[in-house]
Design a protein around this motif. Structure first.
Motif, short mmCIF file in Angstrom:
data_model
loop_
_atom_site.label_atom_id
_atom_site.label_comp_id
_atom_site.label_asym_id
_atom_site.label_seq_id
_atom_site.Cartn_x
_atom_site.Cartn_y
_atom_site.Cartn_z
N ALA A 25 14.40 -0.04 2.54
CA ALA A 25 13.57 -0.97 1.78
C ALA A 25 14.43 -2.01 1.06
O ALA A 25 14.11 -3.20 1.03
N GLY A 29 14.02 -5.89 1.79
CA GLY A 29 13.46 -6.69 0.70
C GLY A 29 14.45 -7.56 -0.02
O GLY A 29 14.19 -8.74 -0.28
N ARG A 30 15.63 -6.99 -0.34
CA ARG A 30 16.59 -7.73 -1.18
C ARG A 30 17.64 -8.47 -0.36
O ARG A 30 18.07 -9.55 -0.75
N ARG A 33 15.34 -10.38 2.76
CA ARG A 33 14.22 -11.13 2.15
C ARG A 33 13.07 -11.35 3.15
O ARG A 33 12.55 -12.46 3.29
N GLN A 35 9.28 -10.82 4.87
CA GLN A 35 7.94 -10.95 4.30
C GLN A 35 6.92 -10.15 5.13
O GLN A 35 7.19 -9.72 6.25
N ILE A 54 5.82 -5.36 9.02
CA ILE A 54 5.80 -5.15 7.57
C ILE A 54 4.40 -5.43 7.02
O ILE A 54 3.81 -6.48 7.31
N GLU A 56 3.74 -4.48 3.53
CA GLU A 56 3.85 -4.57 2.07
C GLU A 56 5.31 -4.71 1.69
O GLU A 56 6.17 -4.00 2.22
N VAL A 57 5.61 -5.64 0.79
CA VAL A 57 6.97 -5.82 0.30
C VAL A 57 6.94 -6.01 -1.20
O VAL A 57 6.21 -6.86 -1.72
N SER A 58 7.74 -5.20 -1.91
CA SER A 58 7.94 -5.39 -3.35
C SER A 58 9.42 -5.20 -3.64
O SER A 58 10.22 -4.98 -2.73
N LYS A 59 9.79 -5.25 -4.91
CA LYS A 59 11.21 -5.10 -5.26
C LYS A 59 11.76 -3.73 -4.88
O LYS A 59 12.94 -3.60 -4.57
N ASN A 61 9.71 -1.22 -2.89
CA ASN A 61 9.03 -0.55 -1.78
C ASN A 61 8.75 -1.51 -0.63
O ASN A 61 8.45 -2.69 -0.85
N VAL A 62 8.86 -0.97 0.56
CA VAL A 62 8.46 -1.69 1.77
C VAL A 62 7.63 -0.74 2.62
O VAL A 62 8.07 0.37 2.94
#
Length: 243
Positions: A25, A29-30, A33, A35, A54, A56-59, A61-62
């Motif tokens: 994740a 995500g980091r 980057r 989407q 994908i 769902e993407v957050s800081k 969790n993916v």
């Protein structure tokens, strides 16, 4: 754009939704980057590739939807178990990364008389975790779907005396023959690579007692990381799937 390949440490199956592990994740995500809606390729070490999107993407969790799967075997017919005496600096990391790319199946870090690395048990355990992550990243980059095992660090003699059915090799600059003169066919090799200062005479004698064959790569003395990758390449060309 090349579709990223990501390792997931738990078993995967098609037509499912999953949350990726923290390392995967974070990378998606980091670092990348990525989407929602973008495609990735997953593998779990079972020699199967999974196509996913994908969702769902957050800081932290993916989440992805796994759509389908396919067998994709790029493993060499030659099974190589590398015993590498731990080298200093980033040489060990380099050796692990490149040997995984070249198709090594198992790596055991070793301690010998002239090993230049002195760490306590706790720091060795951290190193082991780091080395395994390097192996995983090398699989992601090189297209391998089977992740090589980085075994716990052990003394050289303990590793040499383990039961092994395949050919056991130790590089030696004064050996009577080279990899090109080894008999065929060979499907399993246990390859010993010594430290920067080489193995001691007593250690070389010990390897002979445990039925290691002495072989050489050529007339020049190679650094430990160069010797490992050169020997693996020569073995893969002669008995594996390179060339």
């Amino acid at each position: 754009m090349r579709i990223p390949r990501i390792y997931h440490p738990e078993s995967l199956s098609s037509a499912t939704h999953i949350q990726l592990c923290d390392d995967a994740a974070g990378h998606i995500g980091r670092v990348l980057r990525m989407q929602v809606g973008q495609a990735i390729s997953l593998f779990d070490g079972s020699n199967v590739e999974y196509s996913a999107v994908i969702t769902e993407v957050s800081k932290k969790n993916v989440a992805v939807e796994i759509q389908d799967s396919k067998q994709h075997n790029v493993e060499s017919p030659l099974d190589i178990h590398l015993g590498q005496v731990v080298s200093r600096g980033d040489k060990m990391e380099f050796t692990i990364q490149k040997s995984v790319e070249l198709g090594v199946n198992t790596i055991t870090p070793l301690i010998s008389e002239r090993c230049g690395v002195k760490l306590d048990q706790k720091r060795f355990e951290k190193k082991l975790q780091q080395w395994q992550k390097i192996a995983i990243a090398a699989c992601e980059q090189s297209g391998r779907n089977t992740v090589p095992v980085i075994r716990p660090i052990m003394p050289l003699e303990q590793w040499c005396q383990e039961e092994y059915q395949g050919l056991k090799l130790n590089l030696h600059p004064r050996a009577p023959y080279s990899i090109n003169t080894l008999p065929q066919p060979i499907t399993e090799v246990k390859l010993l690579i010594g430290p920067e200062g080489g193995l001691s005479e007593s250690e070389i004698d010990m390897t002979t007692e445990y039925n290691f064959e002495q072989t050489l790569l050529g007339p020049r003395v190679l650094r430990t990381e160069t010797a490992a990758l050169t020997a693996i390449t020569a073995l893969q060309v002669r008995f594996g799937d390179l060339g």
